[in-house]
Design a protein around this motif. Structure first.
Motif, mmCIF file in Angstrom:
data_model
loop_
_atom_site.group_PDB
_atom_site.id
_atom_site.type_symbol
_atom_site.label_atom_id
_atom_site.label_comp_id
_atom_site.label_asym_id
_atom_site.label_seq_id
_atom_site.Cartn_x
_atom_site.Cartn_y
_atom_site.Cartn_z
ATOM 1 N N ALA A 151 19.543 -9.043 45.965
ATOM 2 C CA ALA A 151 20.149 -8.667 44.686
ATOM 3 C C ALA A 151 20.759 -9.875 43.986
ATOM 4 C CB ALA A 151 21.219 -7.602 44.920
ATOM 5 N N ASN A 203 22.190 10.063 49.348
ATOM 6 C CA ASN A 203 22.607 9.467 48.079
ATOM 7 C C ASN A 203 24.118 9.552 47.991
ATOM 8 O OD1 ASN A 203 19.991 9.034 46.334
ATOM 9 N ND2 ASN A 203 19.783 11.080 47.243
ATOM 10 N N TYR A 255 28.924 -1.522 45.677
ATOM 11 C CA TYR A 255 28.099 -0.869 46.691
ATOM 12 C C TYR A 255 26.615 -0.982 46.320
ATOM 13 C CZ TYR A 255 27.218 2.643 50.390
ATOM 14 O OH TYR A 255 26.805 3.296 51.525
ATOM 15 N N ARG A 256 26.319 -0.920 45.032
ATOM 16 C CA ARG A 256 24.929 -0.966 44.593
ATOM 17 C C ARG A 256 24.312 -2.351 44.786
ATOM 18 N NH1 ARG A 256 21.644 2.607 41.976
ATOM 19 N NH2 ARG A 256 20.004 1.710 40.688
ATOM 20 N N ARG A 279 22.936 -1.424 48.189
ATOM 21 C CA ARG A 279 22.360 -0.098 48.397
ATOM 22 C C ARG A 279 21.973 0.498 47.047
ATOM 23 N NH1 ARG A 279 24.866 5.241 51.595
ATOM 24 N NH2 ARG A 279 23.137 6.602 51.041
ATOM 25 N N LYS A 280 20.709 0.852 46.904
ATOM 26 C CA LYS A 280 20.216 1.338 45.611
ATOM 27 C C LYS A 280 20.537 2.804 45.355
ATOM 28 C CE LYS A 280 16.456 -2.017 45.161
ATOM 29 N NZ LYS A 280 14.988 -2.227 44.996
ATOM 30 N N SER A 281 20.718 3.590 46.407
ATOM 31 C CA SER A 281 20.922 5.031 46.228
ATOM 32 C C SER A 281 22.396 5.371 45.984
ATOM 33 C CB SER A 281 20.394 5.791 47.441
ATOM 34 O OG SER A 281 21.011 5.323 48.633
ATOM 35 N N HIS A 310 25.033 6.244 42.758
ATOM 36 C CA HIS A 310 24.926 6.695 41.371
ATOM 37 C C HIS A 310 26.312 6.951 40.783
ATOM 38 C CE1 HIS A 310 20.735 7.284 42.509
ATOM 39 N NE2 HIS A 310 21.173 7.967 43.556
ATOM 40 N N HIS A 370 30.924 1.549 42.428
ATOM 41 C CA HIS A 370 29.497 1.654 42.126
ATOM 42 C C HIS A 370 28.858 0.277 42.029
ATOM 43 C CE1 HIS A 370 26.171 1.854 39.091
ATOM 44 N NE2 HIS A 370 25.773 2.815 39.900
ATOM 45 N N TYR A 371 29.482 -0.626 41.328
ATOM 46 C CA TYR A 371 28.917 -1.961 41.113
ATOM 47 C C TYR A 371 28.783 -2.717 42.437
ATOM 48 C CZ TYR A 371 28.279 -6.671 39.263
ATOM 49 O OH TYR A 371 27.773 -7.921 38.994
ATOM 50 N N GLN A 397 18.001 -12.001 42.499
ATOM 51 C CA GLN A 397 17.441 -11.391 41.296
ATOM 52 C C GLN A 397 18.347 -11.598 40.097
ATOM 53 O OE1 GLN A 397 16.839 -7.332 42.603
ATOM 54 N NE2 GLN A 397 14.625 -7.622 42.758
ATOM 55 N N ALA A 456 19.797 -7.220 51.780
ATOM 56 C CA ALA A 456 19.731 -6.544 50.482
ATOM 57 C C ALA A 456 20.647 -7.228 49.468
ATOM 58 C CB ALA A 456 20.115 -5.073 50.635
#
Length: 298
Positions: free
Chosen positions: A282, A145, A165-166, A169-171, A173, A162-163, A285, A278
């Motif tokens: 995203a 993580n 990379y997410r 990749r979901k992990s 935070h 964060h925005y 979605q 991925a």
């Protein structure tokens, strides 16, 4: 220039600079070249390696070591400490800097000065950060993580990382500390994780608590900061430096944002086709959920 028995002859950087000016002609050509660079670029010494400084001064790293010893220091790090102490003490309160800006109101130079400062910050990042970014991408990419923390002025930099990379990749935070719940978020740290901590002088108390919690949990720590001797960098496994120089009243985060954008780019390239898939998912979605205004058909 006679050698001093100890480095105590120079209590401040100003003492060192005055001594060098007074005895410059007594130095060898290589020492003169080294001193000239140190005198002309004091802001570079705290944030750059000895090898980098030597390269820019066009001398060998050993020359800087011998120069420091010639001046009575134990070695390069003792000489560098004068620049670091001066760097730490050079922070001006924002209100004092604001007075300077107000005095220049109406000046056509305001925009030019800002653009030039940002250009220099980005150029410094380009020259200095290549190795640090590569190491940071490896540490973050290998972690189970990734937690990112940046508070106050550094929050936009942390949020950007964060925005982006997410998206693939979901992990990932974002440590926010909302409603005084910072300690609850720190409980999630695990030894398989990595933490990206972002701050510049004056350093926030919250980010230091994040770094200390990360070390206690056994996490790898990546520091994105303004000095190799910042409280973050001293506890980090990897450091990426960025300059915050600005003619305005507040330090600039432009180079910090550029650094995280470059870091995410390296992480995407490192992950390869899996990250591309991925990201594609995203993006699909977000469009299907109405996140963006539909493009008009011609």
């Amino acid at each position: 220039m006679p050698s001093n028995s100890t480095s105590s002859a120079f209590h401040t950087l100003a003492d060192f600079q005055a001594h060098c000016r007074a005895h410059f002609s007594e130095l060898s050509a290589q020492y003169q070249q080294s001193v000239r660079y140190l005198m002309d670029h004091p802001q570079e010494v705290p944030i750059s390696s000895m090898r980098t400084i030597a390269g820019r001064a066009k001398v060998q790293p050993a020359t800087l070591v011998r120069l420091a010893q010639h001046l009575g220091f134990d070695g390069w790090q003792s000489l560098r400490a004068l620049f670091v102490d001066d760097f730490r003490g050079a922070h001006q309160p924002y209100a004092s800097r604001a007075e300077t800006v107000v005095r220049k109101r109406g000046s056509s130079r305001l925009l030019d000065d800002m653009v030039q400062a940002q250009h220099q910050n980005l150029e410094t990042l380009r020259v200095e950060a290549l190795e640090g970014l590569a190491n940071a991408a490896e540490m973050l990419g290998d972690a189970q993580n990734v937690h990112v923390a940046g508070f106050r002025a550094c929050f936009p930099v942390a949020f950007s990382f964060h925005y982006l990379y997410r998206l693939f990749r979901k992990s990932v935070h974002l440590v926010r500390g909302d409603a005084g719940a910072l300690e609850m978020e720190l409980r999630a740290f695990d030894r398989q994780d990595a933490v990206l901590a972002i701050s510049f002088a004056p350093y926030s108390q919250e980010v230091l608590r994040v770094v200390e919690a990360a070390r206690a949990a056994g996490c790898r720590v990546v520091a994105l900061t303004d000095s190799s001797v910042s409280p973050l960098a001293l506890q980090a496994d990897c450091t990426v430096l960025f300059s915050v120089d600005s003619p305005s009243f507040f330090p600039s985060i432009t180079a910090g944002v550029a650094a995280v954008e470059a870091l995410v780019e390296q992480l995407l390239a490192r992950e390869g086709k899996g990250a591309v898939k991925a990201l594609e998912a995203a993006e699909g979605q977000l469009h299907s959920m109405g996140a963006y205004v539909p493009a008009r058909r011609r």
